[in-house]
Motif scaffolding. Structure first.
Motif, PDB file in Angstrom:
ATOM      1  N   TYR A   1      -1.248  -2.442  46.923  1.00  0.00           N
ATOM      2  CA  TYR A   1      -1.057  -2.310  45.479  1.00  0.00           C
ATOM      3  C   TYR A   1      -1.149  -0.850  45.055  1.00  0.00           C
ATOM      4  CZ  TYR A   1      -1.615  -3.056  40.468  1.00  0.00           C
ATOM      5  OH  TYR A   1      -1.452  -3.020  39.102  1.00  0.00           O
ATOM      6  N   GLY A   2      -2.171  -0.158  45.538  1.00  0.00           N
ATOM      7  CA  GLY A   2      -2.319   1.242  45.178  1.00  0.00           C
ATOM      8  C   GLY A   2      -1.140   2.087  45.631  1.00  0.00           C
ATOM      9  N   ASN A   3      -0.684   1.848  46.840  1.00  0.00           N
ATOM     10  CA  ASN A   3       0.426   2.639  47.364  1.00  0.00           C
ATOM     11  C   ASN A   3       1.751   2.328  46.663  1.00  0.00           C
ATOM     12  OD1 ASN A   3      -1.144   4.040  49.216  1.00  0.00           O
ATOM     13  ND2 ASN A   3      -0.834   2.523  50.840  1.00  0.00           N
ATOM     14  N   LYS A   4       1.812   1.204  45.999  1.00  0.00           N
ATOM     15  CA  LYS A   4       3.001   0.853  45.222  1.00  0.00           C
ATOM     16  C   LYS A   4       2.916   1.374  43.793  1.00  0.00           C
ATOM     17  CE  LYS A   4       5.637  -3.144  43.538  1.00  0.00           C
ATOM     18  NZ  LYS A   4       5.736  -4.630  43.558  1.00  0.00           N
ATOM     19  N   VAL A   5       1.748   1.235  43.177  1.00  0.00           N
ATOM     20  CA  VAL A   5       1.619   1.505  41.745  1.00  0.00           C
ATOM     21  C   VAL A   5       1.285   2.963  41.427  1.00  0.00           C
ATOM     22  CG1 VAL A   5       0.245   0.947  39.689  1.00  0.00           C
ATOM     23  CG2 VAL A   5       1.035  -0.875  41.211  1.00  0.00           C
ATOM     24  N   ILE A   6       0.393   3.568  42.190  1.00  0.00           N
ATOM     25  CA  ILE A   6      -0.021   4.928  41.851  1.00  0.00           C
ATOM     26  C   ILE A   6       1.145   5.910  41.831  1.00  0.00           C
ATOM     27  CG2 ILE A   6      -1.513   6.876  42.478  1.00  0.00           C
ATOM     28  CD1 ILE A   6      -3.551   4.853  43.522  1.00  0.00           C
ATOM     29  N   PRO A   7       2.103   5.826  42.752  1.00  0.00           N
ATOM     30  CA  PRO A   7       3.237   6.750  42.682  1.00  0.00           C
ATOM     31  C   PRO A   7       4.080   6.622  41.411  1.00  0.00           C
ATOM     32  CG  PRO A   7       3.054   5.859  44.893  1.00  0.00           C
ATOM     33  CD  PRO A   7       2.094   5.081  44.037  1.00  0.00           C
ATOM     34  N   THR A   8       3.909   5.538  40.677  1.00  0.00           N
ATOM     35  CA  THR A   8       4.649   5.392  39.419  1.00  0.00           C
ATOM     36  C   THR A   8       3.909   6.022  38.244  1.00  0.00           C
ATOM     37  OG1 THR A   8       3.640   3.280  38.719  1.00  0.00           O
ATOM     38  CG2 THR A   8       5.491   3.174  40.284  1.00  0.00           C
ATOM     39  N   ARG A   9       2.704   6.528  38.467  1.00  0.00           N
ATOM     40  CA  ARG A   9       1.870   7.037  37.384  1.00  0.00           C
ATOM     41  C   ARG A   9       2.168   8.489  37.025  1.00  0.00           C
ATOM     42  NH1 ARG A   9       0.076   4.384  33.799  1.00  0.00           N
ATOM     43  NH2 ARG A   9      -1.758   5.701  33.527  1.00  0.00           N
ATOM     44  N   GLY A  10       2.994   9.149  37.809  1.00  0.00           N
ATOM     45  CA  GLY A  10       3.362  10.524  37.481  1.00  0.00           C
ATOM     46  C   GLY A  10       2.278  11.542  37.776  1.00  0.00           C
ATOM     47  N   VAL A  11       1.372  11.212  38.719  1.00  0.00           N
ATOM     48  CA  VAL A  11       0.307  12.142  39.105  1.00  0.00           C
ATOM     49  C   VAL A  11       0.375  12.350  40.614  1.00  0.00           C
ATOM     50  CG1 VAL A  11      -1.194  11.487  37.193  1.00  0.00           C
ATOM     51  CG2 VAL A  11      -1.386  10.271  39.379  1.00  0.00           C
ATOM     52  N   PRO A  12      -0.067  13.512  41.105  1.00  0.00           N
ATOM     53  CA  PRO A  12      -0.127  13.712  42.554  1.00  0.00           C
ATOM     54  C   PRO A  12      -1.019  12.662  43.206  1.00  0.00           C
ATOM     55  CG  PRO A  12      -0.388  15.807  41.407  1.00  0.00           C
ATOM     56  CD  PRO A  12      -0.452  14.735  40.357  1.00  0.00           C
ATOM     57  N   TYR A  13      -0.553  12.136  44.322  1.00  0.00           N
ATOM     58  CA  TYR A  13      -1.277  11.062  45.007  1.00  0.00           C
ATOM     59  C   TYR A  13      -1.256  11.315  46.501  1.00  0.00           C
ATOM     60  CZ  TYR A  13      -2.165   6.336  46.893  1.00  0.00           C
ATOM     61  OH  TYR A  13      -2.655   5.257  47.593  1.00  0.00           O
ATOM     62  N   GLU A  14      -2.430  11.262  47.118  1.00  0.00           N
ATOM     63  CA  GLU A  14      -2.545  11.403  48.561  1.00  0.00           C
ATOM     64  C   GLU A  14      -3.320  10.215  49.113  1.00  0.00           C
ATOM     65  OE1 GLU A  14      -3.854  14.680  51.934  1.00  0.00           O
ATOM     66  OE2 GLU A  14      -4.780  14.786  49.937  1.00  0.00           O
ATOM     67  N   TYR A  15      -2.712   9.519  50.047  1.00  0.00           N
ATOM     68  CA  TYR A  15      -3.349   8.393  50.727  1.00  0.00           C
ATOM     69  C   TYR A  15      -3.539   8.788  52.186  1.00  0.00           C
ATOM     70  CZ  TYR A  15      -3.908   3.698  52.743  1.00  0.00           C
ATOM     71  OH  TYR A  15      -4.369   2.586  53.428  1.00  0.00           O
ATOM     72  N   VAL A  16      -4.786   8.805  52.624  1.00  0.00           N
ATOM     73  CA  VAL A  16      -5.095   9.206  53.995  1.00  0.00           C
ATOM     74  C   VAL A  16      -5.707   8.010  54.714  1.00  0.00           C
ATOM     75  CG1 VAL A  16      -6.152  10.947  55.470  1.00  0.00           C
ATOM     76  CG2 VAL A  16      -5.618  11.508  53.088  1.00  0.00           C
ATOM     77  N   PHE A  17      -5.113   7.635  55.831  1.00  0.00           N
ATOM     78  CA  PHE A  17      -5.512   6.438  56.568  1.00  0.00           C
ATOM     79  C   PHE A  17      -6.274   6.828  57.833  1.00  0.00           C
ATOM     80  CE2 PHE A  17      -4.473   3.152  59.796  1.00  0.00           C
ATOM     81  CZ  PHE A  17      -5.074   2.064  59.182  1.00  0.00           C
ATOM     82  N   TYR A  18      -7.369   6.118  58.094  1.00  0.00           N
ATOM     83  CA  TYR A  18      -8.222   6.423  59.234  1.00  0.00           C
ATOM     84  C   TYR A  18      -8.299   5.213  60.164  1.00  0.00           C
ATOM     85  CZ  TYR A  18      -9.471  10.305  56.252  1.00  0.00           C
ATOM     86  OH  TYR A  18      -9.403  11.431  55.456  1.00  0.00           O
ATOM     87  N   PRO A  19      -7.528   5.232  61.249  1.00  0.00           N
ATOM     88  CA  PRO A  19      -7.491   4.072  62.143  1.00  0.00           C
ATOM     89  C   PRO A  19      -8.771   3.930  62.948  1.00  0.00           C
ATOM     90  CG  PRO A  19      -6.234   5.885  63.082  1.00  0.00           C
ATOM     91  CD  PRO A  19      -6.640   6.322  61.697  1.00  0.00           C
TER      92      PRO A  19
END
Length: 244
Positions: free
Chosen positions: A189-207
């Protein structure tokens, strides 16, 4: 692994802290750093404002981000000792669900908001970082650019879709692969919705790591050590970009 096991599990880190204890508003607060240009509000996890691991991280942020970092006490007189992580008797007795019920959003949000407002009167730029419990607070702060300039969090908990959808400042999410709190559904949900908010977004994944790794990961385990060090660097880089 259950929610209680994930939240209570962890390791203490070696290291000396260099900050001092003061107050912000009416709250006891750990403060570190001497910057006049930027402040960071660190919203702690269930181990609270005295947790040495978070104070060590705050010292790093103060030095590496040219910021003054504050960790206020958001749990009042209720302090969970870090020894709970490795004392079987304390671990078994600690009811995380009941604890969160006592330290709920409605009770603690007014303090968190007030602290951000205080810091905004004292510093040109203010960021927030949250670990576990602190994640929801960062999202709520991030809904109002008048309160905060940027937010970052590691394995956030208690977060709702409404809070995610309301973010209005630059945001970074450090997400563990295995997380009972920031679930696959919330990640998607976050990776879909946050990019529509018009703000810089960084998602960092830690396997390969679980909820809690960034605040109390096992430094003797290669995968956890690499992840927690990488998360610290990512947080530093984020703050250096959006606070200066």
């Amino acid at each position: 692994m259950s929610v209680c096991e994930d939240c209570k599990k962890g390791f203490n880190w070696n290291g000396e802290t260099v900050g001092t204890e003061t107050t912000i508003g009416e709250s006891q607060t750990y403060v570190t750093g001497t910057s006049k240009s930027a402040a960071i509000l660190l919203v702690h996890d269930i181990f609270g404002w005295t947790f040495p691991n978070l104070r060590i991280l705050a010292d790093h942020f103060a030095k590496e981000c040219n910021a003054t970092v504050y960790i206020p006490n958001y749990f009042g007189d209720e302090i969970v000792q870090e020894s709970t992580m490795d004392d079987p008797e304390k671990w078994a007795k600690f009811d995380v669900g009941a604890f969160i019920g006592r330290q709920n959003k409605e009770k603690r949000w007014p303090e968190i908001k007030a602290h951000a407002q205080i810091l905004k009167t004292q510093y040109p730029k203010v960021g927030a970082v949250g670990y576990c419990y602190g994640g929801w607070a960062c999202f709520q702060l991030g809904a109002d650019p008048a309160l905060i300039d940027c937010i970052t969090m590691a394995h956030p908990s208690m977060v709702t879709k409404e809070e995610i959808a309301g973010v209005s400042v630059p945001v970074q999410i450090n997400a563990s692969e295995h997380d009972h709190a920031y679930t696959e559904e919330l990640k998607e949900y976050g990776n879909k919705v946050i990019p529509t908010r018009g703000v810089p977004y960084e998602y960092v994944f830690y396997p390969g790591v679980r909820h809690g790794f960034a605040a109390k990961g096992d430094q003797s385990d290669g995968t956890q050590r690499v992840a927690l060090e990488r998360c610290k660097r990512a947080t530093v880089n984020f703050f250096n970009e959006f606070l200066h």
